[in-house]
Design an enzyme around this catalytic site. Structure first.
Site, PDB file in Angstrom:
ATOM      1  N   HIS A 191       0.895  -1.297   0.103  1.00 37.14           N
ATOM      2  CA  HIS A 191       0.039  -0.370  -0.065  1.00 37.14           C
ATOM      3  C   HIS A 191       0.622   1.785   0.058  1.00 37.14           C
ATOM      4  O   HIS A 191       0.221   2.712  -0.675  1.00 37.14           O
ATOM      5  CB  HIS A 191      -0.707   0.116   1.043  1.00 37.14           C
ATOM      6  CG  HIS A 191      -2.039  -0.607   0.431  1.00 37.14           C
ATOM      7  ND1 HIS A 191      -1.781  -2.341   1.107  1.00 37.14           N
ATOM      8  CD2 HIS A 191      -3.727  -0.999  -0.269  1.00 37.14           C
ATOM      9  CE1 HIS A 191      -3.106  -3.215   0.222  1.00 37.14           C
ATOM     10  NE2 HIS A 191      -3.422  -2.193  -0.262  1.00 37.14           N
ATOM     11  N   GLU A 432     -10.207 -11.633  -6.512  1.00 38.48           N
ATOM     12  CA  GLU A 432      -8.636 -12.226  -6.061  1.00 38.48           C
ATOM     13  C   GLU A 432      -8.247 -13.267  -5.267  1.00 38.48           C
ATOM     14  O   GLU A 432      -7.210 -13.338  -4.670  1.00 38.48           O
ATOM     15  CB  GLU A 432      -8.155 -10.662  -5.476  1.00 38.48           C
ATOM     16  CG  GLU A 432      -9.598 -10.345  -4.193  1.00 38.48           C
ATOM     17  CD  GLU A 432      -9.167  -8.833  -3.503  1.00 38.48           C
ATOM     18  OE1 GLU A 432      -7.932  -7.983  -3.354  1.00 38.48           O
ATOM     19  OE2 GLU A 432     -10.482  -8.790  -2.744  1.00 38.48           O
ATOM     20  N   ASN A 455      -3.423  -7.864  -7.690  1.00 34.23           N
ATOM     21  CA  ASN A 455      -2.635  -7.233  -6.701  1.00 34.23           C
ATOM     22  C   ASN A 455      -2.584  -8.164  -5.698  1.00 34.23           C
ATOM     23  O   ASN A 455      -1.464  -8.928  -5.116  1.00 34.23           O
ATOM     24  CB  ASN A 455      -2.635  -6.167  -5.926  1.00 34.23           C
ATOM     25  CG  ASN A 455      -3.211  -5.513  -6.491  1.00 34.23           C
ATOM     26  OD1 ASN A 455      -1.953  -5.464  -7.771  1.00 34.23           O
ATOM     27  ND2 ASN A 455      -3.495  -4.178  -5.787  1.00 34.23           N
TER      28      ASN A 455
HETATM   29  C1  PEP Z   1      -6.257  -5.773  -5.176  1.00 32.25           C
HETATM   30  O1  PEP Z   1      -5.730  -7.223  -4.691  1.00 32.25           O
HETATM   31  O2  PEP Z   1      -5.361  -5.957  -6.300  1.00 32.25           O
HETATM   32  C2  PEP Z   1      -7.110  -4.878  -5.058  1.00 32.25           C
HETATM   33  C3  PEP Z   1      -6.988  -3.981  -6.251  1.00 32.25           C
HETATM   34  O3  PEP Z   1      -7.061  -4.717  -4.397  1.00 32.25           O
HETATM   35  P1  PEP Z   1      -6.059  -3.956  -3.095  1.00 32.25           P
HETATM   36  O4  PEP Z   1      -4.658  -3.482  -3.116  1.00 32.25           O
HETATM   37  O5  PEP Z   1      -6.942  -3.409  -1.784  1.00 32.25           O
HETATM   38  O6  PEP Z   1      -5.554  -5.801  -1.921  1.00 32.25           O
HETATM   39 MG    MG Z   2      -7.264  -6.514  -3.003  1.00 34.00          MG
END
Ligand code: PEP
Ligand code: MG
Length: 577
Positions: A191, A432, A455
């Protein structure tokens, strides 16, 4: 001496400037007996004034960036420092014990803390302990002659060097003075990197020891495109960096001409290019970069930037602002995704050995329905102001989606009975978790849309923690296994007649974009800074021709490197991240 640090290219761009270490200094206090009482009392009052003035500055910046409500905590800090009882207790301690002011401050604040700790049945008082720590640190810093670093206090252009970047750090960033970020921790999709990209500032993360190796004030060149940092660069290196900075500005100008264009491939295939945001303060960048909507609002930052749960009304204000500012463009707001690398310090959760596999995101929302329901109500109310879509994170089973949807339906019908105005809302899910990707055809029968969260999907598929630089080599977006999952999700969505988006970082990755366009992805959502580059790239691609590239990548490639080579042969000039 010139040194080169290697890290992870987290946010594009080259900058050179002076290092600003956002590292907590040593605040250990040494007890001294004083001889001149007046001098000591004066020192105490001067430090007090300086600490209040720091917090005033931070408060002003936070009010501007986040609104008065979020800045309230700083008023509480000032009130604490100006509390006559606390001031009198420190003065008395200095006088009676004949000790230096820092020793008296340490003693008096420790006594206060013990009192607060004792008030176990008063949560408000318990929360004041954190405030007390914050103000004590700032006051002690001034007494010791060391300024506590704070982004809000920076008043000249610098490159910030820090252990890690947390959302509350960036709240007070004045983009005019922050040239870029270098961190010890993190990976490309952690993040901290996402925050840097949202701010469109170059960043290198995961250097391991930048905070130990870069002295304060040292000249550095940060290369966020290549992922390295040069400390004490040579004259030639500085000249090259300055040239690259000029090229970046020129590129930016060229891209700006695409701001109001649609996103259409060379052979006329239109897609939607949206932006990801963390807070409402990211909106200006979204509009400046010509995004066609918001593909992901990560609401957890709203919860992480506070020291207690935001109320339904506080959330409503933010969601309404976002939905209204973007109208009539669509806005996808994701329900709370805490856990993993985003814990909420004020929610006393159980220790988990493996938080990425623990009670994260929708699991947490279903387990603590009062938080979830209040968020849903705020979202439902905000839907009256534009085109809102709601998305649930980390869905692994159909049962989870059905439960979340049932709670949503329940809150909606209560608000309908209460005659609260609401708009039409599409309800979708993030794909995901590999189990959901494999079962996307079944999910597609029940959801209004799907958005691929690469991600996490990459992390869970490759069993490689997205924040751990030691296994970053396994975190491979173009691995054929990932491509097969993504292709499967897109086909499942289309077979069921629903759109498929991607909001993971892969959506703005120049090697991935040709593949995703060839697979037929409908919506690409990314950090605002990547929107115009992606629009330009898509405009140069022939979507139909790319289908054969996709076929080969899915059916003949065995490694990530093979895929990269194939894409670079089909689309000369695209660079790997
Ligand atoms: C992801 O996991 O691709 C996503 C967009 O969520 P985050 O990065 O907030 O986990
Ligand atoms: Mg995510």
């Amino acid at each position: 001496m010139r040194t080169m640090l290697k890290g992870i290219a987290a946010s594009d761009g080259v900058v050179c400037g002076q290092a600003y270490r956002l590292v907590e200094p040593d605040l250990n206090v040494e007890r001294r007996t004083i001889t001149n009482l007046d001098t000591e009392l004066n020192r105490f009052h001067q430090a007090l004034e300086a600490a209040v003035s720091d917090i005033e500055t931070i408060k002003t910046r936070a009010t501007k960036n986040l609104g008065a409500d979020s800045a309230q905590v700083f008023s509480a800090h000032i009130a604490m420092l100006q509390d006559p009882e606390l001031i009198a207790a420190v003065e008395a301690n200095i006088k009676e014990k004949r000790v230096n002011a820092e020793t008296a401050v340490a003693k008096v604040t420790a006594d206060y803390e013990a009192k607060l700790q004792g008030l176990t049945d008063n949560p408000y008082m318990q929360e004041r302990i954190t405030d007390l720590h914050d103000v004590t640190k700032r006051l002690t810093g001034h007494l010791l002659g060391v300024t506590l670093p704070d982004l809000a206090l920076i008043d000249h252009p610098v490159i910030v060097v820090t252990h890690d970047l947390i959302p509350s750090d960036t709240v007070s960033v004045n983009p005019q003075y922050i040239l870029g970020f270098i961190t010890d921790m993190g990976g490309r999709t952690s993040h901290s990197s996402i925050l840097a990209r949202n701010l469109n500032l170059p960043a290198v993360v995961g250097t391991q020891d930048a905070t130990e190796r870069i002295p304060a004030g040292e000249t550095v060149i940060l290369n966020g495109t290549r992922g390295n940092v040069i400390v004490q660069p040579t004259v030639d290196e500085l000249a090259t960096a300055r040239r690259e900075m000029k090229v970046r500005v020129a590129n930016q100008r060229r891209l700006e001409s695409l701001r109001h264009h649609e996103t259409i491939s060379k052979d006329g295939v239109g897609v939607m290019l949206a932006a990801n945001i963390g807070t409402a303060s990211d909106l200006p960048a979204v509009l400046e970069n010509g995004a066609e909507g918001i593909g992901l609002m990560r609401t957890e930052f709203l919860y992480m930037d506070a020291d207690q749960l935001p109320t339904e009304d506080e959330q409503f204000d933010v969601y309404r602002q976002v939905v209204q500012s973007m109208a009539p463009r669509p806005v996808v707001i994701r329900t709370l995704d805490i856990g993993g690398d985003k814990p909420l310090p004020y929610l006393k959760t159980k220790h988990e050995d493996n938080p990425f596999m623990g009670e994260r995101a929708i699991r947490q929302s279903l387990a603590h329905q009062n938080i979830f329901r209040s968020q849903l109500r705020a979202l439902l109310r905000a839907s009256a102001f534009g085109q809102l879509r709601i998305m649930f994170p980390m869905i692994a089973t159909l049962d989870e989606f059905r439960q979340a949807k049932a709670i949503y339906d329940d809150e909606r019908s209560k608000l309908t009975t209460a005659q609260v105005p609401m708009g039409k809302i599409k309800v979708g899910m993030m794909v995901e978790v590999p189990a959901a990707a494999l079962l996307a055809d079944r999910f597609a029968q029940e959801v209004d849309f799907m958005s691929v969260g690469t991600n996490d999907l990459i992390g869970y598929t490759m069993a490689a923690d997205r924040t751990n630089q030691d296994v970053a080599y396994l975190y491979q977006p173009y691995h054929p296994a990932i491509l097969r999952l993504v292709d499967r999700i897109i086909h499942a969505g289309h077979a069921a007649g629903i759109p498929v988006a991607m909001c993971g970082e892969m959506a703005g990755d120049p090697i991935a974009v040709p593949l995703l366009l060839g697979m037929g992805l409908d919506e690409f959502s990314m950090s605002a800074g990547a929107v115009l580059k992606t629009r330009e790239l898509i405009g140069q691609l022939n979507a139909h021709d790319l289908q054969s590239l996709v076929e080969t990548a899915l059916n003949s490639a065995s490694t990530s490197q093979e895929v990269i080579t194939m894409v670079q042969a089909a689309v000369p000039g695209v660079l790997q991240k």
